[in-house]
Design a protein around this motif. Sequence first.
Motif, PDB file in Angstrom:
ATOM      1  N   PHE A  69       8.157   5.280 -50.830  1.00  0.00           N
ATOM      2  CA  PHE A  69       6.827   4.739 -50.523  1.00  0.00           C
ATOM      3  C   PHE A  69       5.930   5.012 -51.719  1.00  0.00           C
ATOM      4  O   PHE A  69       5.741   6.166 -52.110  1.00  0.00           O
ATOM      5  N   ALA A  70       5.384   3.969 -52.334  1.00  0.00           N
ATOM      6  CA  ALA A  70       4.519   4.123 -53.507  1.00  0.00           C
ATOM      7  C   ALA A  70       3.746   2.838 -53.743  1.00  0.00           C
ATOM      8  O   ALA A  70       3.991   1.808 -53.096  1.00  0.00           O
ATOM      9  N   ARG A  71       2.818   2.883 -54.704  1.00  0.00           N
ATOM     10  CA  ARG A  71       1.973   1.720 -55.001  1.00  0.00           C
ATOM     11  C   ARG A  71       2.662   0.699 -55.892  1.00  0.00           C
ATOM     12  O   ARG A  71       2.176  -0.423 -56.041  1.00  0.00           O
ATOM     13  N   ARG A  72       3.767   1.066 -56.505  1.00  0.00           N
ATOM     14  CA  ARG A  72       4.421   0.174 -57.456  1.00  0.00           C
ATOM     15  C   ARG A  72       4.812  -1.160 -56.814  1.00  0.00           C
ATOM     16  O   ARG A  72       5.175  -1.212 -55.636  1.00  0.00           O
ATOM     17  N   ASP A  73       4.772  -2.196 -57.616  1.00  0.00           N
ATOM     18  CA  ASP A  73       5.150  -3.532 -57.152  1.00  0.00           C
ATOM     19  C   ASP A  73       6.660  -3.695 -57.295  1.00  0.00           C
ATOM     20  O   ASP A  73       7.153  -4.432 -58.146  1.00  0.00           O
ATOM     21  N   TRP A  74       7.384  -3.000 -56.433  1.00  0.00           N
ATOM     22  CA  TRP A  74       8.845  -2.993 -56.495  1.00  0.00           C
ATOM     23  C   TRP A  74       9.434  -3.679 -55.263  1.00  0.00           C
ATOM     24  O   TRP A  74       8.860  -3.665 -54.180  1.00  0.00           O
ATOM     25  N   GLU A  75      10.622  -4.229 -55.464  1.00  0.00           N
ATOM     26  CA  GLU A  75      11.469  -4.659 -54.361  1.00  0.00           C
ATOM     27  C   GLU A  75      12.515  -3.573 -54.120  1.00  0.00           C
ATOM     28  O   GLU A  75      12.620  -2.614 -54.887  1.00  0.00           O
TER      29      GLU A  75
END
Length: 516
Positions: A69-75
Amino acid sequence: MSPTTTSTSPQHSNPLRSADDSRLNRIAGPSALVIFGVTGDLSRKKLMPAVYDLANRGLLPPGFALVGFARRDWEDQDFERVVHDAVKQYARTPFNEDVWAQLKQGIRFVQGEFDNPESFEKLSETLAKLDTERGTMGNHAFYLSIPPRSFPEVTQRLRESGLAEAQDGSWSRVVIEKPFGSDLRTARELNAVVESVFPPDAVFRIDHYLGKETVQNILALRFANLMYEPIWNAEYVDHVQITMAEDIGVGGRAGYYDGIGAARDVIQNHLLQLLALTAMEKPESFEASDLREQKERVLGAVRLPEDLAHATARGQYTGGWQGGEQVIGFLDEDGMNPESITETYAAMKLEIDTPRWDGVPFYLRAGKRLGRRVTEIAVVFKRPTDSLFASSQNSDLGQNALVIRVQPDEGVTIRFGSKVPGPTMRVRDVTMDFGYGHAFTEASPEAYERLILDVLLGDPPLFPRHEEVELSWKILDPIEEFWEQNGKPEPYRPGTWGPQSADDLLARDGRTWRRP
């Protein structure tokens, strides 16, 4: 195959374990581990590799999932690559393609903000899908690898989204990293916030030192060997030294470290836990309630000397040469307040008001930019009362000592006197050494492996509860208050063993610090 079937998983045919391995009964059940702060160093260097190492040792079931869980724009596949790279670089066990293929099927990522309810709704949906697709059965552990200031917000969001409440037959747990507050008041506030959301037995406070094999070996050394416990008391022990020395500076942690200092950073938790394990009475069992009861009794019996000016020392490292390298001082570290009075070295003398330890001082010290990296507990025994070996030719005979090396060379050293070969009765110090690396073929698990597994198992003996945390702050708060009112830390050169005031602390008692 059902997602919860464990008999033919690649992990369970792993050659790292044998069929009669005693660890078989400690395989975690179906569960999901959610890591908040998954982009940080702790997650990358310790948590993700520990999860893989557990899988590689056959201690995680097929019904396991890892959620970031984080703010990064990851898939999901982006996070999967991050985990893969962290495992490749930092895992303790060899990389196994079959194990990785099994593990990555349960890797998911949720992009979100701590203050956004919708992010936690997405997390809830992700976990619900994993319960169905992976068979995690509603068992969820939330690892808060985040700054303590974010604990209240995240725990409240977990409650609002329903994730903090375990459903029938399942469990929900929260894992908190130190620091557990910055003093007694903030520790109590933090405990109140967390335990208003999760019941006390679902709160796991991580002190990674308690996961180290050598720390757990303190209990085995004392209570499984008849030769030590009878002399583990004030009749035979002169004093105890507990040391945590680092040969590095604060580096990139300057922003965190300023205002915290050595005492709050490691003495309040790591060193006082080592003191408790060293000084505690024999527990009825190794169940969490029995271990915690004895540790709390010891911490509650710790007494500070009246004269804190002579019973404590603190220092700041300066710039200079260390190991052939020019290093900068604490106040010159990037991001540091040049007027900071935060200590990088702390030492103190404590007493324990119990019959076992009446009159035996415990000396604790911790610091950065010291002579070498080492953590140890040294139990130093009294000298013989008779004068049979008191002649000048035996002047180099020191005191017997038992030294438990926590890191980096895990083991135990015993120092005692032995006759020097020759026609005269001359005795000098010799040592007997036990090293984990020599005595056991299997390397010690990394501390986070043991602690994460215990969280998934719901096994709490190695986790301090809030009473221990508060008792530790009761010990440290008066010292911190005294320091705040009494000037600046004393400078010391890098590569030394701290400020002169620390040596003076022991010299007043006719003793000296060990030089590991």
